[in-house]
Design a protein around this motif. Structure first.
Motif, PDB file in Angstrom:
ATOM      1  N   LYS A  28       0.905  -0.566  -6.778  1.00 22.03           N
ATOM      2  CA  LYS A  28       0.420  -1.150  -5.519  1.00 22.03           C
ATOM      3  C   LYS A  28       0.013  -0.060  -4.531  1.00 22.03           C
ATOM      4  O   LYS A  28      -0.970  -0.215  -3.788  1.00 22.03           O
ATOM      5  CB  LYS A  28       1.502  -2.032  -4.909  1.00 22.03           C
ATOM      6  CG  LYS A  28       1.648  -3.385  -5.590  1.00 22.03           C
ATOM      7  CD  LYS A  28       2.676  -4.253  -4.885  1.00 22.03           C
ATOM      8  CE  LYS A  28       2.715  -5.655  -5.475  1.00 22.03           C
ATOM      9  NZ  LYS A  28       3.700  -6.517  -4.766  1.00 22.03           N
ATOM     10  N   PRO A  40      -4.444  -0.091  -3.969  1.00 23.56           N
ATOM     11  CA  PRO A  40      -4.255  -1.162  -2.974  1.00 23.56           C
ATOM     12  C   PRO A  40      -5.418  -2.149  -2.899  1.00 23.56           C
ATOM     13  O   PRO A  40      -5.254  -3.250  -2.372  1.00 23.56           O
ATOM     14  CB  PRO A  40      -4.114  -0.386  -1.661  1.00 23.56           C
ATOM     15  CG  PRO A  40      -4.849   0.900  -1.905  1.00 23.56           C
ATOM     16  CD  PRO A  40      -4.617   1.234  -3.336  1.00 23.56           C
ATOM     17  N   TRP A  72      -3.704  -8.826  -7.407  1.00 23.64           N
ATOM     18  CA  TRP A  72      -2.509  -8.879  -8.240  1.00 23.64           C
ATOM     19  C   TRP A  72      -2.333 -10.300  -8.773  1.00 23.64           C
ATOM     20  O   TRP A  72      -2.647 -11.269  -8.093  1.00 23.64           O
ATOM     21  CB  TRP A  72      -1.265  -8.483  -7.437  1.00 23.64           C
ATOM     22  CG  TRP A  72      -1.386  -7.170  -6.728  1.00 23.64           C
ATOM     23  CD1 TRP A  72      -2.077  -6.070  -7.162  1.00 23.64           C
ATOM     24  CD2 TRP A  72      -0.846  -6.815  -5.452  1.00 23.64           C
ATOM     25  NE1 TRP A  72      -1.989  -5.045  -6.242  1.00 23.64           N
ATOM     26  CE2 TRP A  72      -1.235  -5.470  -5.180  1.00 23.64           C
ATOM     27  CE3 TRP A  72      -0.068  -7.491  -4.508  1.00 23.64           C
ATOM     28  CZ2 TRP A  72      -0.872  -4.805  -4.020  1.00 23.64           C
ATOM     29  CZ3 TRP A  72       0.297  -6.815  -3.347  1.00 23.64           C
ATOM     30  CH2 TRP A  72      -0.093  -5.489  -3.105  1.00 23.64           C
TER      31      TRP A  72
END
Length: 429
Positions: free
Chosen positions: A157, A161, A165
């Motif tokens: 993560k 970024p 997800w």
């Protein structure tokens, strides 16, 4: 590994089914479990994460599986990363998977050493838009330890970024709950090993033996039949100990006239079995013990018949509660007033039968399965009713593992394990 080789077509099929449900331009990553420390230089025995095992067959620490169905290069659509082995590791730790052996086990052609993961993962993530993280969302999970998977998710993560997800777990919950024929054979093997342990114990138990001695008889028989041992911490509960649902001390003597509740199961190839039997220490049930025992057995028989496609887990337990209520009335443990005045959220029967009747079985003892979705063929469930009577000094639970069939009654994987009270007495005498 003690178990015999498993046909890799199982893992090829499992990966195909998983990737068919992934979003476009997505990657899924699965990490092996950590080896957990005890203290000093001691560690817990390694136990592979069931998800990477289910998708690859790789039963080894420090392994990573990457799935990317739309990778530009075909070789990167299924990739294994393994800890590099060498002569030093072979001497100190034993054989580890080579790239060639990993292909034989998994059917995955592209195998890299773990040291190459960061570089290749970065390259593939530039092609992908979504990454599937493998979080633990089992309804009984209560994990406090940070896992290898947790650390991977946190790092990814931070590093990526801008990616979306997604969750692997809902896909795996559905896939893993329905067993392949190869898996059912492995579960049957685990149950067969459990049967051998139980028959050994029937010839061993007598007044004066200790609970831990019975536990030792089981582990001896399990290991000599290619099992690592127990699927879960065994319960060997004599007398009133049976009224403690998760009694695991197993440190008391077994007294003449008492019953012993034994909740044990062998694992085989990481697949679990889960059996409960209750037997008399001296080989003979008292009249009252047999009344209660037969009541539990009747509930088990009728509850098993209700494990059919289309039924729902929650409603199933309500119906089993009605069966148990009838039996408790017959035993004089509750009366009609108790039933008429019962709290709907905690029915009268719960005083003597306070746990659920069934849970999914498979690679985990409490296996994957989404409980609010209907039962389907080839799901495997336990059936485990019980009656616990502290005021009378004993408890009875009986448990088998069964496979839901597309038509007709479930198939009992433990049909050869003695359960009728008269047969138990005959074998013990």
């Amino acid at each position: 590994m003690k178990y015999l080789p498993i046909d890799r077509k199982l893992y090829i099929k499992n990966r195909k089914n998983f990737m068919a449900q992934m979003k476009p331009k997505s990657i899924a990553v699965f990490n092996s479990n950590d080896i957990y420390p005890v203290s000093a230089d001691s560690t817990m025995p390694f136990n592979q994460h069931r998800d990477i095992l289910y998708l690859s067959g790789v039963d080894q620490e420090e392994s990573i599986l990457l799935l990317f169905p739309e990778a530009h290069e075909e070789k990167h659509r299924e990739v294994l990363f393994l800890r590099e082995t060498n002569d030093h590791i072979a001497v100190w730790e034993g054989e580890k998977l080579t790239k060639e052996r990993a292909f034989e086990v998994s059917g995955i052609k592209t195998v890299y050493w773990l040291s190459e993961f960061d570089k290749i993962f970065f390259e593939l993530m530039t092609e992908a838009e979504t990454i599937y993280f493998n979080t633990n969302e089992h309804y009984r999970q209560s994990v406090e330890t940070e896992t290898r998977e947790d650390r991977f998710i946190k790092k990814t993560k931070e590093q990526f970024p801008a990616h979306s997800w997604a969750k692997s777990n809902p896909i795996l919950q559905r896939l893993r709950s329905i067993k392949d024929a190869i898996e059912i054979d492995l579960l049957q093997t685990a149950c067969n090993i459990t049967e051998k342990g139980f028959r050994r114990v029937l010839n061993f138990v007598k007044p004066g033996v200790w609970e831990y001695e019975i536990e030792a008889e089981y582990i001896h028989e399990f290991v000599r039949n290619r099992s690592k041992g127990f699927s879960y911490t065994p319960i060997i509960a004599s007398g009133n100990n049976a009224n403690v649902l998760h009694y695991i001390e197993n440190n008391q003597p077994c007294k003449d006239g008492d019953l012993i509740l034994m909740d044990v199961g062998a694992e085989y190839a990481n697949y679990s079995s889960d059996m409960t039997r209750t037997i008399p220490v001296n080989g003979k049930f008292t009249k009252r013990q047999k009344e209660v025992y037969n009541a539990v057995n009747r509930v088990k028989v009728e509850a098993t018949k209700m494990l059919v496609p289309g039924n729902f887990w929650k409603e199933y337990h309500v119906e089993v509660g009605k069966l148990m209520t009838s039996e408790l009335l017959g035993l004089g443990l509750i009366d009609k007033a108790d039933v008429q005045n019962e709290n709907p959220d905690w029915p009268a029967y719960k005083k003597y039968f306070m746990h659920g009747t069934s849970h999914h079985m498979g690679l985990d003892t409490h296996d994957y399965g989404i409980l609010w979705e209907p039962m389907k063929a080839n799901m495997v469930f336990t059936v485990e009713p019980g009656i616990y009577i502290p005021e009378e000094g004993f408890g009875v639970r009986l448990e088998d593992d069964v496979v839901i069939q597309s038509k007709g009654e479930p198939f009992n994987l433990m049909k050869n394990i003695p359960i009728e009270a008269d047969e138990i007495e005959e074998l013990m005498n």
